[in-house]
Design an enzyme around this catalytic site. Structure first.
Site, PDB file in Angstrom:
ATOM      1  N   GLU A  78       0.802  -1.233   0.000  1.00  0.00           N
ATOM      2  CA  GLU A  78       0.000   0.000   0.000  1.00  0.00           C
ATOM      3  C   GLU A  78       0.831   1.278   0.000  1.00  0.00           C
ATOM      4  O   GLU A  78       0.787   2.070   0.949  1.00  0.00           O
ATOM      5  CB  GLU A  78      -0.951   0.006   1.200  1.00  0.00           C
ATOM      6  N   GLU A  92      -5.158  -8.479   1.068  1.00  0.00           N
ATOM      7  CA  GLU A  92      -5.775  -8.132   2.354  1.00  0.00           C
ATOM      8  C   GLU A  92      -7.255  -7.930   2.127  1.00  0.00           C
ATOM      9  O   GLU A  92      -7.667  -7.326   1.129  1.00  0.00           O
ATOM     10  CB  GLU A  92      -5.216  -6.816   2.919  1.00  0.00           C
TER      11      GLU A  92
HETATM   12  C1  FCB Z   1      -4.338  -1.818   5.467  1.00  0.00           C
HETATM   13  C2  FCB Z   1      -2.925  -2.083   5.940  1.00  0.00           C
HETATM   14  C3  FCB Z   1      -2.833  -3.125   7.026  1.00  0.00           C
HETATM   15  C4  FCB Z   1      -3.966  -3.005   8.023  1.00  0.00           C
HETATM   16  C5  FCB Z   1      -5.303  -2.950   7.306  1.00  0.00           C
HETATM   17  C6  FCB Z   1      -6.497  -2.886   8.221  1.00  0.00           C
HETATM   18  O1  FCB Z   1      -4.421  -0.526   4.958  1.00  0.00           O
HETATM   19  O2  FCB Z   1      -2.130  -2.505   4.872  1.00  0.00           O
HETATM   20  O3  FCB Z   1      -1.570  -3.022   7.624  1.00  0.00           O
HETATM   21  O4  FCB Z   1      -3.772  -1.930   8.826  1.00  0.00           O
HETATM   22  O5  FCB Z   1      -5.335  -1.852   6.450  1.00  0.00           O
END
Ligand code: FCB
Length: 460
Positions: free
Chosen positions: A167, A363
């Site tokens: 990210e 994620e």
């Molecule tokens: C993302 C991050 C991760 C975590 C999630 C909830 O933006 O990559 O580290 O904090 O959100």
């Protein structure tokens, strides 16, 4: 004949974490401080003054956590390396004890039949490099290449799946422009874009090193996502509006420029920055060595994205898209993020159309109000409902022939949620931070069934 409800045959089911969020052991065995350790010390930065010092104590408890991963039936574990554990000063002499920790972890995972997915950078820059300008200093690309060289030469015989950056939108956006994440800067667009570019250059220099050091490597990134979801999916103009929001940059004076997806995959995959950049920040392009974009554009094996929620859009006559306002009483997670399962499908579709690489969801998940009930269990029914909705939408992408390589749940464990501290619980496994006792949540048991059936368990 109807197609069976299953994910692709070699689909990878995993869970994701990041070093700063789980490891603790902040000063153990020669580790140097990271920008997040420093940020936690600044009053008012983190909810309740929480810190990264102990977190889930994964640094010491990883064997127990691997046993839990195995119990869930996970195929893969995504973790990040703490740069300052390996190189306490960011460059120069190596901390062998830090490397040995990751080496033991990787061995432990492989013994348990769990495939390691390694993220090189999940936001925790060594503080020693921050004082030299962090991502604003072009030299960082060389330091990142050097760090990549050290990690790959020690772990590349066993780790095959490499994610350069997690990210970049968020660590540059919140860290350098909006100021709520480490290192807490609020810089104008020109400086922010310089930091963006240095991340891209670092990626471009790291990829050939991984290729050279790691036989049979698979390399990509994990971007955050700003996804357009068409309010009327049967209306082609509306779908086009959602596509444009996902794949085009916006340029308004007050817009969070850095959030747009294109600043990373466009140069990394297509070797160019969107024209809007030159039109609005000519000084940025004038200062750019022409060879940079050649270095940045490297062949990649997958496109990784993290997806939590999107933006519902309609077409409009006077602009490329119109984002609809929140509906009254719209369902939201504890973080306040809206529930937008369809974005899982649209993200897969739009990224596939544009980039043509196998897709990983690296994620996805939610924070909810989980606690250990009187019966000793954690009844996180909302997580199960959330995942059912999101995973069915991901399956929809597969059913349309979009190549999906895997899904990683965020997160394995409840953990340190950056500026929101420990209040937010994102894990499949509940962590009692006072005792470090772990409890599998109902969702973890449920996910085991999903994995065992390769998704058939999700069939409506
Ligand atoms: C993302 C991050 C991760 C975590 C999630 C909830 O933006 O990559 O580290 O904090 O959100």
């Amino acid at each position: 004949m109807t197609t069976p409800f299953r994910f692709p045959d070699r689909f990878v089911w995993g869970a994701a974490t990041a070093a700063a969020q789980i490891e603790g052991g902040a000063t153990a065995d020669g580790r140097g401080p990271s920008i997040w350790d420093d940020f936690c010390r600044q009053p008012g930065r983190i909810l309740s003054g929480d810190t990264t010092a102990t977190a889930c104590d994964f640094y010491h408890r990883w064997p127990e956590d691997i046993a839990l991963m195995k119990q869930i039936g996970l195929h893969a574990f995504r973790f990040s390396v703490s740069w300052s554990r390996i190189l306490p000063e960011g460059t120069g002499s190596i901390n062998q004890a830090g490397l040995d920790f990751y080496s033991r972890l990787v061995d432990g995972l492989l013994e348990a039949g769990i495939r390691p997915y390694l993220t090189l950078y999940h936001w925790d820059l060594p503080q020693a490099l921050q004082v030299r300008g962090g991502w604003l200093n072009r030299e960082i690309a060389c330091h990142f290449a050097d760090y990549t060289d050290r990690v790959t030469s020690h772990l590349g015989d066993r780790v095959k799946d490499w994610i350069t950056f997690n990210e970049p939108q968020i660590f540059i956006g919140l860290g350098y422009s909006e100021g709520s994440h480490a290192p807490g800067l609020k810089l104008p667009h020109l400086e922010t874009m310089r930091a963006v570019h240095h991340v891209n250059l670092a990626h471009g220099r790291a990829v050939p090193i991984i290729r050279q050091r790691v036989k049979d490597s698979q390399i990509g990134f994990a971007i955050a996502t700003k996804i357009g979801i068409p309010a009327q999916p049967d209306d082609p103009a509306c779908v086009e509006a959602a596509r444009r929001l996902t794949l085009e940059p916006e340029w308004q004076p007050d817009h969070d420029l850095w959030l747009d997806n294109v600043w990373w995959p466009e140069p990394m995959i297509h070797g160019r920055y969107p024209d809007v950049l030159g039109q609005n920040l000519p000084a940025f392009l004038d200062a750019l060595p022409a060879s940079d974009l050649v270095e940045i554009q490297q062949p990649l094996d997958f496109f990784g994205f993290n997806y939590y929620f999107g933006r519902i859009v309609e077409s409009a006559v006077d602009r490329p898209w119109k984002v609809l306002p929140e509906r009254p009483g719209e369902p939201r997670t504890l973080t306040g993020w809206p529930l937008h399962p369809e974005g899982m499908y649209w993200a897969s579709r739009f990224f596939h159309e544009r980039y043509r690489l196998p897709l990983y969801v690296f994620e996805n998940g939610l924070s909810s109000m989980d606690w250990v009930a009187l019966d000793g269990r954690v009844h996180d029914a909302q997580r199960i409902d959330f995942l059912t909705r999101y995973l069915r939408q991901l399956h929809r992408a597969h059913a349309e022939g979009i190549p999906l390589a895997g899904y990683f749940h965020w997160s394995l464990l409840d953990n340190f949620e950056w500026s929101r501290g420990y209040r937010e619980r994102f894990g499949l496994i509940h962590v009692d931070y006072a005792t470090q006792v772990r409890t599998l949540k109902d969702s973890a048991r449920w996910l085991s069934e999903v994995i065992r059936s390769n998704g058939t368990f999700l069939q409506p």
